[in-house]
Design an enzyme around this catalytic site. Structure first.
Site, short mmCIF file in Angstrom:
data_model
loop_
_atom_site.label_atom_id
_atom_site.label_comp_id
_atom_site.label_asym_id
_atom_site.label_seq_id
_atom_site.Cartn_x
_atom_site.Cartn_y
_atom_site.Cartn_z
N LEU A 1 -48.76 50.60 -1.62
CA LEU A 1 -48.46 49.62 -2.68
C LEU A 1 -46.99 49.62 -3.08
O LEU A 1 -46.26 50.57 -2.86
CB LEU A 1 -49.32 49.93 -3.92
CG LEU A 1 -50.85 49.87 -3.73
CD1 LEU A 1 -51.54 50.24 -5.04
CD2 LEU A 1 -51.29 48.48 -3.27
N CYS A 2 -46.57 48.50 -3.73
CA CYS A 2 -45.25 48.37 -4.33
C CYS A 2 -45.20 49.25 -5.58
O CYS A 2 -46.16 49.23 -6.34
CB CYS A 2 -44.94 46.94 -4.72
SG CYS A 2 -44.93 45.79 -3.32
N PRO A 3 -44.12 49.93 -5.87
CA PRO A 3 -42.90 49.97 -5.06
C PRO A 3 -42.81 51.19 -4.14
O PRO A 3 -41.74 51.48 -3.64
CB PRO A 3 -41.81 50.07 -6.14
CG PRO A 3 -42.44 50.93 -7.20
CD PRO A 3 -43.93 50.67 -7.13
N ILE A 4 -43.97 51.87 -3.93
CA ILE A 4 -43.96 53.09 -3.10
C ILE A 4 -43.50 52.76 -1.67
O ILE A 4 -42.77 53.51 -1.05
CB ILE A 4 -45.35 53.78 -3.09
CG1 ILE A 4 -45.82 54.07 -4.53
CG2 ILE A 4 -45.32 55.07 -2.27
CD1 ILE A 4 -44.91 54.95 -5.35
#
Lengths: 325, 84
Positions: free
Chosen positions: B22-25
């Site tokens: 997922l964002c921002p990972i």
């Protein structure tokens, strides 16, 4: 407007000003940014922080003064980004103002006048930012702060269409925009712009992957420009989307969208002409939104035409959305 | 889709599969990987459609790197990034 529940209309208090004792009305104090609290003799002192920005050295000094003068040792961040020192005894006003002057910190004001402008971080450090909102807020504060009006006059600057500074709720609001322009030669048809666009204003050609742009859907946020790996989307022009007559409070009113792509250098003229129109057409105690409802937006648009021509005047009969001319 | 992409295949020095991240990972992982690489080297990443492809390319550009190749493969995107 005077808040009749808090404000003491008759009490005049002795106060030392420049070494001399003078009588001061609590209501006059409010225009100087001193706001009476529920507690006897105690006031909130509102500082002037345009755009909510303070340099850290000054903040440290303000903190020392707040600690010295607040009877409860508390400050409050006002809804319009200014710092308020709470629980200040009116007998200390003279000393506090003098100490604030020494560190170059001014006191804000309330009442029927142009208020301290608010602003988001803007293009200086926020990746979404399209306009230098902080620079604009500073300019408006220096040039127009305190200008007397029929009622309060709030301005704000948002750097992009996310509109954190809520320009829709301002008497006069400026929101950053950018007009994108596409260069076919450098485009590789990678389709990222159509993915980056949250407004469905860019579709990818099913065969070439190249963008099909619908300006009617575009809200000029610049996401396509930011996302394009080959710089095929470029900024044609930056500017301000202008909103007039908004307010919150007891009787909220959403602003009229009146112009797009007004350049930075035309913002002062936009404010001056708007205040001029308001002065002539408004009534005492009437917000500009109410004036517009009474007099008609057409009158304002006609008056503003010479300024709005620097960008694009909008059709203002479309609410809450807006239509391009 | 993608017939018009004229970029030649570019050799990647390293790769990251960010599908399901997922964002921002996904961006943070990309950034960390790029930090271990030399300037001029190419990192290949695989991103999901939707939010990741909306956000990650912008952030990569803003960090100063260059996206040199984009390919859509089904529900995901294969990007090649040159470290700057």
């Amino acid at each position: 407007m005077v808040d009749k529940f808090i404000e003491d209309k008759v009490t005049r208090v002795p106060i030392k000003q420049d070494g001399q004792e003078v009588k001061v009305d609590f209501n006059d104090l409010k225009s100087g940014g001193f706001i009476k609290q529920r507690q006897r003799d105690l006031f909130a002192v509102r500082l002037r922080c345009p755009g909510g920005r303070l340099d850290t050295k000054k903040l440290v000094e303000i903190a020392k003064l707040a600690d010295k003068y607040s009877k409860q040792g508390v400050v409050h961040f006002s809804f319009r980004q200014s710092l308020e020192i709470l629980y200040v005894d009116y007998k200390d006003f003279d000393n506090l103002v003098r100490d604030l002057e020494k560190i170059g910190q001014k006191v804000a004001s309330c009442g029927p006048r142009v208020r301290v402008p608010t602003a988001c971080g803007g293009c200086e450090y926020n990746p979404n930012g399209l306009t230098d909102t902080q620079k604009m807020a500073k300019m408006v504060d220096e040039k127009y702060f305190g200008t007397p009006c029929h009622h309060k006059f709030k301005t704000s600057f948002s750097g992009c269409p996310i509109d954190c500074a809520r320009t829709k709720e301002m008497d006069l609001g400026f929101q950053g925009v950018v007009e994108p322009v596409w260069d076919e030669d450098t485009c590789t048809g990678c389709t990222i712009c159509s993915k980056a666009c949250k407004e469905d204003a860019i579709k990818s050609h099913p065969e070439t992957g190249k963008p099909i742009y619908d300006p009617q859907k575009c809200i000029y946020c610049g996401d396509c420009i930011r996302a394009c790996p080959t710089e095929s989307w470029q900024a044609k022009r930056y500017g301000h989307f202008v909103r007039i007559g908004g307010r919150h409070g007891r009787h909220p009113r959403e602003a009229n969208n009146v112009a797009n792509f007004i350049p930075d250098e035309k913002v002062p003229e936009t404010i001056e002409k708007t205040l001029e129109w308001y002065k002539v057409n408004g009534k005492k105690g009437e917000r500009i939104g109410k004036t517009i409802d009474r007099v008609g937006i057409e009158s304002y648009m006609k008056f503003m035409e010479p300024v709005f021509k620097s960008g694009e005047p909008l059709k203002t009969n479309t609410k809450p959305g807006w239509e391009k001319v | 889709m993608g017939k018009g992409i004229t970029m030649a295949d570019i050799k990647a020095d390293d790769s990251l599969d960010l599908r399901g991240v997922l964002c921002p990972i996904n961006f943070v992982k990309t950034k960390l990987k790029l930090e271990t690489m030399d300037v001029g080297q190419v990192l290949e990443i695989v991103l999901d459609d939707g939010e990741p492809i909306q956000n990650v390319p912008k952030s990569i550009k803003e960090e100063g790197h260059k996206i040199v190749e984009v390919k859509k493969e089904g529900d995901f995107f294969r990007l090649k990034i040159e470290k700057r």
